[in-house]
Design an enzyme around this catalytic site. Structure first.
Site, PDB file in Angstrom:
ATOM      1  N   ASP A  61      -6.677  -8.042  -4.622  1.00 46.89           N
ATOM      2  CA  ASP A  61      -7.079  -7.092  -5.664  1.00 46.89           C
ATOM      3  C   ASP A  61      -7.338  -7.770  -7.011  1.00 46.89           C
ATOM      4  OD1 ASP A  61      -7.077  -4.919  -3.973  1.00 46.89           O
ATOM      5  OD2 ASP A  61      -4.972  -4.439  -4.356  1.00 46.89           O
TER       6      ASP A  61
ATOM      7  N   HIS B 253      -5.891  -8.399   2.024  1.00 46.90           N
ATOM      8  CA  HIS B 253      -5.799  -7.181   2.832  1.00 46.90           C
ATOM      9  C   HIS B 253      -7.184  -6.601   3.042  1.00 46.90           C
ATOM     10  CE1 HIS B 253      -5.665  -5.943  -1.353  1.00 46.90           C
ATOM     11  NE2 HIS B 253      -6.170  -4.780  -0.991  1.00 46.90           N
TER      12      HIS B 253
ATOM     13  N   ARG C 209      -2.287   4.561  -5.286  1.00 45.03           N
ATOM     14  CA  ARG C 209      -1.975   3.140  -5.516  1.00 45.03           C
ATOM     15  C   ARG C 209      -1.485   2.927  -6.937  1.00 45.03           C
ATOM     16  NH1 ARG C 209      -6.590  -1.338  -5.360  1.00 45.03           N
ATOM     17  NH2 ARG C 209      -6.260  -1.730  -7.555  1.00 45.03           N
TER      18      ARG C 209
ATOM     19  N   HIS D 243      -9.920  -8.991   0.938  1.00 50.01           N
ATOM     20  CA  HIS D 243      -9.913  -9.321  -0.494  1.00 50.01           C
ATOM     21  C   HIS D 243      -8.496  -9.383  -1.032  1.00 50.01           C
ATOM     22  CE1 HIS D 243      -9.507  -4.947  -0.350  1.00 50.01           C
ATOM     23  NE2 HIS D 243      -8.978  -5.010  -1.564  1.00 50.01           N
TER      24      HIS D 243
HETATM   25  C1  OGA Z   1      -6.324  -1.199  -2.119  1.00 52.89           C
HETATM   26  C2  OGA Z   1      -7.016  -1.255  -0.844  1.00 52.89           C
HETATM   27  C3  OGA Z   1      -6.773  -0.394   1.351  1.00 52.89           C
HETATM   28  C4  OGA Z   1      -6.385   0.877   2.018  1.00 52.89           C
HETATM   29  O1  OGA Z   1      -5.594  -0.245  -2.351  1.00 52.89           O
HETATM   30  O2  OGA Z   1      -6.454  -2.138  -2.914  1.00 52.89           O
HETATM   31  O3  OGA Z   1      -7.767  -2.158  -0.599  1.00 52.89           O
HETATM   32  O4  OGA Z   1      -5.869   0.793   3.136  1.00 52.89           O
HETATM   33  N1  OGA Z   1      -6.696  -0.272  -0.005  1.00 52.89           N
HETATM   34  O5  OGA Z   1      -6.600   1.951   1.464  1.00 52.89           O
HETATM   35 MN    MN Z   2      -7.536  -3.699  -2.277  1.00 55.88          MN
END
Ligand code: OGA
Ligand code: MN
Length: 294
Positions: free
Chosen positions: A107, A256, A272, A105
């Site tokens: 974000d 990702h 994040r 996806h």
């Molecule tokens: C995000 C996600 C992936 C991860 O933070 O948007 O998809 O590796 N994380 O935690």
């Molecule tokens: Mn993500």
């Protein structure tokens, strides 16, 4: 400060050395980081020892931070800019974000203001795995035939958070609220990057439901081809985390995903920050003809 740059794979990704983010960034260094990031789509800064406030300060050099109103339940207490991704208990309860990002996806593509950048800071990681994979969506677009590019260029596709399968196992009251906040959005299938001017493919297996003006059955084959094509190994980079890594990616030209590649009982904890982007897409109104045909 002289920054070092080392590419991490053919597809995308570069490590930047020579930074200690406990110290404030000056504007010239931030501009250099931005340039490296735009060229490589994913940057990795290793060995950092930063607080939530320092991570937030870092992010503010690149834009306005999201306070995560579209996914309000997973924020770090006292720091709404920090979104918690973890399999550990949160507030005495199992975390709802333990399965974040299991499908490819970009974000917040299900909103009309998708995220420009996301930056994860690794605080705890299992002994093996807990990796994150990235793929280069410029390459995915550039390697299509000219005929398919011409077909895709004018299309829009519907991004709909209700199609995101991993949410079905989460707290259903919270999920219902997130569905209410985030109605379906039509996004361009080929997105022009607002800073580089390059075209990138912008459909994902996690959230893209069908093409606007086409039924789900008509859309399926081509969407599945595009999902498969966009994750060809030569377009990708797989990050193996170490505690202290700060990694920032560009959601406008990279996708990702986080595979379930670790022992569930071993803790994984990421902080994040999410940097807001320019508007993209539009709220989508149902097409009665398509509904009837489907
Ligand atoms: C995000 C996600 C992936 C991860 O933070 O948007 O998809 O590796 N994380 O935690
Ligand atoms: Mn993500």
């Amino acid at each position: 400060m002289a920054l070092g740059v080392r590419r991490l794979s053919y597809g995308l990704g570069a490590e930047i050395t020579g930074l200690d983010l406990r110290n404030p960034l000056d504007a010239a260094t931030a501009a250099e980081i931005r340039k490296i990031w735009l060229e490589n789509q994913v940057i990795v800064i290793r060995g950092q020892h930063i607080t939530p406030a320092q991570q937030v300060d870092f992010g503010r050099h690149f834009g306005t931070l999201d306070d995560h109103k579209s996914l309000p339940f997973y924020r770090l207490q006292d720091h709404p800019e920090i979104f918690l991704i973890t399999n550990k208990n949160v507030g005495g309860k199992p975390s709802e974000t333990k399965d974040t990002g299991r499908l490819w996806h970009s974000d917040h593509s299900f909103t009309t203001h998708p995220t420009m950048a996301s930056a994860l800071y690794c605080r705890e990681i299992p002994s093996v795995g807990g990796d994150t994979l990235f793929t280069n969506m410029y390459m995915a677009y550039d390697t299509l035939s000219d005929t398919l590019k011409r077909i895709l260029d004018p299309l829009e596709a519907i991004h709909d958070i209700t199609t995101y399968a991993p949410f079905r196992t989460r707290n259903q009251e919270q999920i219902a609220e997130m569905y209410r906040i985030n109605p379906p959005v039509a996004q361009p299938v080929v997105r022009v990057h607002p800073e580089t001017g390059r075209k990138a493919l912008y459909v994902s297996e996690a959230l893209t439901f069908r093409f606007v003006g086409m039924t789900e059955a008509e859309s399926r084959g081509l969407l599945e081809y595009l999902w498969r094509h966009s994750i060809r190994p030569e377009f990708t980079y797989r990050h193996q985390w170490k505690v202290g890594d700060l990694l920032m990616w560009d959601n406008r030209c990279a996708m990702h995903m986080a595979p379930a590649d670790y022992t569930p009982g071993e803790p994984r904890l990421m902080h994040r920050i999410t940097i807001l982007g320019t508007p993209s897409g539009r709220f989508y109104r149902e097409e009665p003809a398509i509904k009837a045909a489907a």
